[in-house]
Design a protein around this motif. Structure first.
Motif, PDB file in Angstrom:
ATOM      1  N   SER A 163      26.715  -1.642  -9.852  1.00 49.02           N
ATOM      2  CA  SER A 163      25.621  -1.464  -8.909  1.00 49.02           C
ATOM      3  C   SER A 163      24.522  -0.635  -9.574  1.00 49.02           C
ATOM      4  N   GLY A 164      23.283  -1.079  -9.447  1.00 47.11           N
ATOM      5  CA  GLY A 164      22.164  -0.381 -10.080  1.00 47.11           C
ATOM      6  C   GLY A 164      21.710  -1.009 -11.391  1.00 47.11           C
ATOM      7  N   THR A 165      22.408  -2.042 -11.849  1.00 46.18           N
ATOM      8  CA  THR A 165      22.027  -2.684 -13.114  1.00 46.18           C
ATOM      9  C   THR A 165      20.622  -3.276 -13.017  1.00 46.18           C
ATOM     10  N   PRO A 166      19.727  -2.928 -13.946  1.00 48.04           N
ATOM     11  CA  PRO A 166      18.395  -3.524 -13.956  1.00 48.04           C
ATOM     12  C   PRO A 166      18.421  -4.940 -14.545  1.00 48.04           C
ATOM     13  N   VAL A 167      17.826  -5.867 -13.825  1.00 49.21           N
ATOM     14  CA  VAL A 167      17.806  -7.272 -14.255  1.00 49.21           C
ATOM     15  C   VAL A 167      16.421  -7.593 -14.802  1.00 49.21           C
ATOM     16  N   LEU A 168      16.395  -8.214 -15.980  1.00 49.81           N
ATOM     17  CA  LEU A 168      15.121  -8.494 -16.655  1.00 49.81           C
ATOM     18  C   LEU A 168      14.610  -9.886 -16.366  1.00 49.81           C
ATOM     19  N   ASP A 169      15.533 -10.822 -16.117  1.00 55.80           N
ATOM     20  CA  ASP A 169      15.102 -12.197 -15.861  1.00 55.80           C
ATOM     21  C   ASP A 169      16.238 -12.953 -15.207  1.00 55.80           C
ATOM     22  N   LEU A 170      15.900 -14.015 -14.494  1.00 56.92           N
ATOM     23  CA  LEU A 170      16.901 -14.949 -13.996  1.00 56.92           C
ATOM     24  C   LEU A 170      16.339 -16.328 -14.186  1.00 56.92           C
ATOM     25  N   LYS A 171      17.243 -17.268 -14.460  1.00 61.45           N
ATOM     26  CA  LYS A 171      16.810 -18.658 -14.592  1.00 61.45           C
ATOM     27  C   LYS A 171      17.944 -19.565 -14.199  1.00 61.45           C
ATOM     28  N   PRO A 172      17.614 -20.770 -13.719  1.00 61.03           N
ATOM     29  CA  PRO A 172      18.686 -21.671 -13.279  1.00 61.03           C
ATOM     30  C   PRO A 172      19.519 -22.185 -14.452  1.00 61.03           C
ATOM     31  N   TYR A 173      20.805 -22.393 -14.171  1.00 58.96           N
ATOM     32  CA  TYR A 173      21.777 -22.924 -15.145  1.00 58.96           C
ATOM     33  C   TYR A 173      21.711 -24.448 -15.126  1.00 58.96           C
ATOM     34  N   LEU A 174      21.663 -25.053 -16.300  1.00 60.18           N
ATOM     35  CA  LEU A 174      21.580 -26.509 -16.422  1.00 60.18           C
ATOM     36  C   LEU A 174      22.883 -27.041 -17.014  1.00 60.18           C
ATOM     37  N   PRO A 175      23.797 -27.520 -16.158  1.00 54.48           N
ATOM     38  CA  PRO A 175      25.139 -27.877 -16.664  1.00 54.48           C
ATOM     39  C   PRO A 175      25.103 -28.981 -17.724  1.00 54.48           C
ATOM     40  N   TRP A 176      24.207 -29.923 -17.626  1.00 55.73           N
ATOM     41  CA  TRP A 176      24.221 -31.033 -18.587  1.00 55.73           C
ATOM     42  C   TRP A 176      23.863 -30.555 -19.990  1.00 55.73           C
ATOM     43  N   ALA A 177      23.112 -29.464 -20.083  1.00 50.50           N
ATOM     44  CA  ALA A 177      22.722 -28.956 -21.397  1.00 50.50           C
ATOM     45  C   ALA A 177      23.573 -27.773 -21.835  1.00 50.50           C
ATOM     46  N   GLU A 178      24.072 -26.988 -20.871  1.00 46.46           N
ATOM     47  CA  GLU A 178      24.643 -25.687 -21.217  1.00 46.46           C
ATOM     48  C   GLU A 178      26.156 -25.595 -21.070  1.00 46.46           C
ATOM     49  N   SER A 179      26.794 -26.617 -20.510  1.00 42.46           N
ATOM     50  CA  SER A 179      28.244 -26.597 -20.393  1.00 42.46           C
ATOM     51  C   SER A 179      28.831 -27.305 -21.614  1.00 42.46           C
ATOM     52  N   ARG A 180      29.580 -26.598 -22.441  1.00 46.07           N
ATOM     53  CA  ARG A 180      30.140 -27.180 -23.668  1.00 46.07           C
ATOM     54  C   ARG A 180      31.632 -26.885 -23.726  1.00 46.07           C
ATOM     55  N   PRO A 181      32.437 -27.623 -22.938  1.00 52.59           N
ATOM     56  CA  PRO A 181      33.879 -27.323 -22.899  1.00 52.59           C
ATOM     57  C   PRO A 181      34.563 -27.472 -24.255  1.00 52.59           C
ATOM     58  N   GLU A 182      33.958 -28.226 -25.183  1.00 52.75           N
ATOM     59  CA  GLU A 182      34.607 -28.429 -26.490  1.00 52.75           C
ATOM     60  C   GLU A 182      34.323 -27.279 -27.456  1.00 52.75           C
ATOM     61  N   ALA A 183      33.523 -26.324 -27.029  1.00 55.62           N
ATOM     62  CA  ALA A 183      33.101 -25.250 -27.935  1.00 55.62           C
ATOM     63  C   ALA A 183      34.294 -24.408 -28.406  1.00 55.62           C
ATOM     64  N   ARG A 184      34.234 -23.932 -29.648  1.00 60.66           N
ATOM     65  CA  ARG A 184      35.233 -22.997 -30.165  1.00 60.66           C
ATOM     66  C   ARG A 184      34.859 -21.591 -29.718  1.00 60.66           C
ATOM     67  N   ALA A 185      35.862 -20.810 -29.336  1.00 63.39           N
ATOM     68  CA  ALA A 185      35.547 -19.478 -28.811  1.00 63.39           C
ATOM     69  C   ALA A 185      36.328 -18.386 -29.524  1.00 63.39           C
ATOM     70  N   GLY A 186      36.423 -18.503 -30.848  1.00 67.74           N
ATOM     71  CA  GLY A 186      36.895 -17.417 -31.709  1.00 67.74           C
ATOM     72  C   GLY A 186      38.119 -16.685 -31.196  1.00 67.74           C
ATOM     73  N   PHE A 187      37.994 -15.363 -31.086  1.00 66.55           N
ATOM     74  CA  PHE A 187      39.144 -14.537 -30.695  1.00 66.55           C
ATOM     75  C   PHE A 187      39.383 -14.555 -29.195  1.00 66.55           C
ATOM     76  N   ALA A 188      38.536 -15.243 -28.423  1.00 69.58           N
ATOM     77  CA  ALA A 188      38.732 -15.338 -26.970  1.00 69.58           C
ATOM     78  C   ALA A 188      38.722 -16.815 -26.559  1.00 69.58           C
ATOM     79  N   PRO A 189      39.723 -17.588 -27.039  1.00 72.31           N
ATOM     80  CA  PRO A 189      39.688 -19.044 -26.835  1.00 72.31           C
ATOM     81  C   PRO A 189      39.914 -19.473 -25.391  1.00 72.31           C
ATOM     82  N   GLU A 190      40.522 -18.628 -24.594  1.00 69.70           N
ATOM     83  CA  GLU A 190      40.766 -18.995 -23.194  1.00 69.70           C
ATOM     84  C   GLU A 190      40.765 -17.741 -22.333  1.00 69.70           C
ATOM     85  N   ALA A 191      40.814 -17.956 -21.011  1.00 62.20           N
ATOM     86  CA  ALA A 191      40.825 -16.804 -20.098  1.00 62.20           C
ATOM     87  C   ALA A 191      42.029 -15.927 -20.418  1.00 62.20           C
TER      88      ALA A 191
END
Ligand code: SAH
Length: 242
Positions: free
Chosen positions: A133-161
């Protein structure tokens, strides 16, 4: 040798809004967004950005990117950090991590947009935020799933939840919850947050210790317990109203 361009000047940025959330403190907040969906958070826009025109059309989007400042982190940073996911000992580069101790202290979270209230300024109701609570927000923008969702991406040392822990409540804790109007949602919030195991990675194993974590207007005191099968769970010992 190439001629290097002159380094750009520093920028000054102005918060467009501030977060009000169920998390009064940094400690205990899930380490990424979307892990505690019961957590309530609002982004309250500040003048002159609180004109309802700034969010016209936003209601048609379900998710948003928030850019914010880790204002409670020190400005000091180091090139190597110790991610909790690596047990708190192994180090990776700060830019190979989501550490809050980073140059410029910029954070990035994908959150769900639940509601937009423009009755008095602009207030966006969010779900899944990982922000104090109290975090200053600098910007917000809508999420575009067709461009920004990449389930095949490699995630290094944090590969899954990360794995989650079972959570129990003492009779004393249940009594406090039963007396509250928001008892059911608070119980669910505590469960979601503790399931993520907020204990510092290097402390795990210090079983006797009672931790305190603030959520909404309460202090949640919890302790790790290991059962006969060797499974660790977190037990809410007491819930103290502040
Ligand atoms: N999704 C973001 C945040 C990752 S770190 C990103 O990747 O940039 C998440 C941790 O940030 C949380 O566990 C919480 O303890 C911490 N945090 C949240 N808001 C903060 C703030 N305003 N200042 C410092 N730390 C904060």
């Amino acid at each position: 040798m190439h001629d290097r361009p002159a380094p750009p000047e520093a920028f000054t940025v102005t918060p467009i809004g501030v977060i009000e959330s169920d998390f009064p403190d940094k400690f205990g907040i899930p380490r990424q967004p979307g892990l505690a969906d019961t957590a309530r958070a609002s982004l309250v826009l500040l003048p002159p950005f609180d004109d309802p025109l700034t969010v016209r059309g936003l209601e048609a989007f379900s998710h948003l990117w928030l850019t914010f400042v880790f204002h409670q982190s020190p400005e000091r940073w180091t090139p190597l950090v110790r991610p909790p996911r690596l047990g708190g000992n192994a180090r990776v580069g700060v830019f190979a991590s989501r550490s809050t101790h980073r140059p410029n202290r910029l954070g990035l979270s994908l959150v769900e947009l639940v509601d937009i209230d423009t009755a008095d300024g602009v207030r966006l109701a969010l779900r899944g935020a990982d922000l104090v609570s109290g975090t200053p927000v600098l910007d917000l923008k809508p999420y575009l799933p067709w461009a920004e969702s990449r389930p095949e991406a490699r995630a290094g040392f944090a590969p899954e939840a990360p794995p989650t822990l079972a959570v129990g409540f003492s009779p004393a804790a249940e009594t406090v919850l039963a007396r509250r109007e928001d008892g059911d949602s608070l119980r669910e919030l505590i469960r979601e947050v503790l399931a993520q195991d907020p204990r510092p990675a290097y402390r795990r194993g210090a079983e006797e210790r009672v931790y305190g974590m603030r959520l909404r207007d309460v202090d949640v005191r919890f302790q790790a317990r290991t059962d006969a099968a060797g499974e660790t769970r977190l037990e809410v010992v007491e819930i103290v109203t502040m």
